[in-house]
Design a protein around this motif. Structure first.
Motif, short mmCIF file in Angstrom:
data_model
loop_
_atom_site.label_atom_id
_atom_site.label_comp_id
_atom_site.label_asym_id
_atom_site.label_seq_id
_atom_site.Cartn_x
_atom_site.Cartn_y
_atom_site.Cartn_z
N TYR A 1 0.81 -1.22 0.00
CA TYR A 1 0.00 0.00 0.00
C TYR A 1 0.86 1.28 0.00
O TYR A 1 0.38 2.36 0.33
CB TYR A 1 -0.96 0.03 1.20
CG TYR A 1 -1.79 -1.21 1.35
CD1 TYR A 1 -2.64 -1.62 0.31
CD2 TYR A 1 -1.71 -1.99 2.49
CE1 TYR A 1 -3.40 -2.77 0.45
CE2 TYR A 1 -2.46 -3.15 2.62
CZ TYR A 1 -3.31 -3.54 1.59
OH TYR A 1 -4.05 -4.68 1.72
N LEU B 1 2.98 2.27 2.05
CA LEU B 1 3.06 2.86 3.39
C LEU B 1 4.49 3.21 3.76
O LEU B 1 4.76 4.25 4.38
CB LEU B 1 2.48 1.90 4.42
CG LEU B 1 0.95 1.88 4.56
CD1 LEU B 1 0.56 0.89 5.64
CD2 LEU B 1 0.43 3.25 4.92
N LEU C 1 5.64 6.20 1.84
CA LEU C 1 4.98 7.39 2.40
C LEU C 1 5.66 7.81 3.71
O LEU C 1 5.89 9.00 3.94
CB LEU C 1 3.50 7.10 2.65
CG LEU C 1 2.69 8.26 3.28
CD1 LEU C 1 2.77 9.51 2.43
CD2 LEU C 1 1.24 7.85 3.49
N LYS D 1 -5.72 0.92 0.76
CA LYS D 1 -4.60 1.84 0.52
C LYS D 1 -4.93 3.24 1.03
O LYS D 1 -4.14 3.86 1.74
CB LYS D 1 -4.25 1.88 -0.97
CG LYS D 1 -3.07 2.78 -1.29
CD LYS D 1 -2.71 2.70 -2.76
CE LYS D 1 -1.53 3.61 -3.08
NZ LYS D 1 -1.12 3.52 -4.50
N GLN E 1 -3.10 4.99 4.34
CA GLN E 1 -2.32 6.20 4.13
C GLN E 1 -2.91 7.39 4.89
O GLN E 1 -2.18 8.21 5.44
CB GLN E 1 -2.20 6.51 2.64
CG GLN E 1 -1.32 5.51 1.88
CD GLN E 1 -0.90 6.02 0.53
OE1 GLN E 1 -1.21 7.12 0.12
NE2 GLN E 1 -0.17 5.19 -0.20
N ARG F 1 -0.86 9.42 7.78
CA ARG F 1 -0.64 10.88 7.71
C ARG F 1 -1.16 11.57 8.99
O ARG F 1 -0.54 12.49 9.51
CB ARG F 1 -1.34 11.46 6.49
CG ARG F 1 -0.64 11.18 5.16
CD ARG F 1 -1.40 11.81 4.01
NE ARG F 1 -0.80 11.53 2.71
CZ ARG F 1 0.16 12.25 2.16
NH1 ARG F 1 0.65 13.31 2.82
NH2 ARG F 1 0.65 11.95 0.98
#
Length: 306
Positions: free
Chosen positions: A44, A46, A49, A121, A125, A129
Motif C-alpha cells: 500500500y 506505506l 509514504l 490503501k 495512508q 498521515r
C-alpha cells in the motif's frame, strides 16, 4: 484516593506518548521496508509514504533492507528507527508511529491516526498521515540535520554497482532476443516508406529494449501533444522527491506518486528513464527529463530534492 489514581493515569499516558528526548537530538531515521502487519515490502506504499514524510520534515532517511552507510554506522545514536503499528478494528483503520533510539528506548509514540476509508490503501495512508501530525508538531530543527544525502548515496553506489551491472546484462540479452524476433518477422512495407526510415525505427526499438530492465511501475504523465509536438499542460519546474533504490531512484510527487523511475548510467548527473527512450539529466542547477513521444522530442524542467 480518586485524585491520586487520576494522577497515575495521566503520568502513564505522558510517559507512553513521549520519553522526553527532543527529536532535534537525532539526524537519521531508518524506515523498515516491511512493517510487522504487512505481507510484502512497501504494501500500500506505506513505507515509501513514511520515508517521504520524514524527509519532508528534514530528516535523512534510509530503508533497512539496504546496507547501512558508513556515516550512519559511525553515528548509531544519531539514528531513530520508525515503527508503524496497525491498531485497526473492524470498522476503523488505526495507525500509530513509534520512534526507537539506539538504546531501544521509545523516544516518541504518536497519537493514533484514524480513517473510515473502506479502500485499504486510502485508509492506511490517511491514518498514517494523521498519526504523523504528532511528529510534525514537534517542530524538528532542520538546522541539526544535513539535508543532503550525498554522502550516503556515494557510499551505497559501490554496493549497488555489481547488482546493476548484472541486471543490465540480463536486460541486454533479452533485448537482443526481442530484436532478433523483430528482424526475422516478415512485414509488407509500403513503397513510400524509405529503407532509412525503417532502419531508424529498428534502432529506436533496440535502444528502448536495452533501457528496460524489469516490470514497470512507471506512471505516464505525458499523454496529449499539440501539433508542434510540445506537451499540453506539462508541469514545468515541478517539485519531485528522490527515493533511492537498488537500481537508481524513484522520483515521486507530494502524494507521493511515482512520476519517473531512474536507472543509473555511467555518467554523473545522467540517468536513464525506465520504460522511456530518454534520459533525466542536469544542466547547470536544473534537472530535465528528455525523451521521444509520438515521434517528437519532449523536454521538461523539474525541481528535485535528492
Amino acid at each position: 484516593m480518586k485524585l491520586s489514581s487520576l494522577f497515575i493515569i495521566v503520568a502513564i499516558f505522558i510517559s507512553n506518548t513521549i520519553i522526553g528526548q527532543s527529536l532535534d537530538d537525532y539526524k537519521y531515521v531508518i524506515i523498515p521496508a516491511k512493517y510487522d502487519f504487512q505481507k510484502t515490502d512497501d504494501q500500500y506504499q506505506l513505507n515509501s509514504l513514511t520515508k517521504f514524510l520524514f524527509e519532508k520534515e528534514g530528516f535523512i532517511t534510509q530503508f533497512d533492507n539496504l546496507e547501512m552507510s558508513s556515516e550512519i554506522a559511525k553515528n548509531p545514536c544519531d539514528v531513530l528507527t520508525a515503527r508503524v503499528n496497525n491498531t485497526s478494528n473492524m470498522f476503523t483503520t488505526k495507525m500509530v508511529i513509534e520512534l526507537i533510539n539506539c538504546k531501544n528506548q521509545k523516544v516518541l509514540i504518536t497519537e493514533e491516526g484514524k480513517s473510515k476509508e473502506k479502500e485499504y490503501k486510502k485508509g492506511y495512508q490517511e491514518a498514517l498521515r494523521q498519526a504523523f501530525e504528532s511528529i510534525t508538531a514537534q517542530n524538528y530543527n532542520h538546522a541539526n540535520a544535513d539535508k543532503s544525502q550525498t554522502s550516503i548515496a556515494k557510499s551505497e553506489i559501490e554496493n549497488a554497482k555489481n547488482a546493476a551491472m548484472e541486471a543490465a546484462a540480463d536486460a541486454v540479452e533479452e533485448a537482443v532476443q526481442e530484436v532478433e524476433i523483430i528482424e526475422s518477422t516478415e512485414v509488407e512495407i509500403p513503397e513510400e516508406i524509405q529503407v532509412a526510415e525503417v532502419e531508424e525505427e529498428i534502432v529506436e526499438i533496440e535502444e528502448t529494449l536495452m533501457e528496460t530492465t524489469s516490470t514497470s511501475g512507471f506512471i505516464n504523465n505525458f499523454k496529449d501533444l499539440d501539433q508542434k509536438g510540445s506537451l499540453l499542460g506539462m508541469p514545468t519546474a515541478k517539485k519531485l522527491y528522490a527515493q533511492e533504490n537498488r537500481m537508481g531512484y524513484n522520483l515521486v510527487d507530494s502524494e507521493p506518486k511515482i512520476v519517473f523511475q531512474l536507472l543509473k548510467s555511467g555518467k554523473e548527473g545522467v540517468y536513464y528513464i525506465k520504460d522511456r527512450s530518454g534520459t533525466f539529466f542536469k544542466e547547470g542547477d536544473k534537472w530535465y527529463a528528455e525523451f521521444y513521444h509520438g515521434g517528437h522530442l519532449i523536454k521538461g524542467e523539474y525541481d528535485v530534492k535528492w
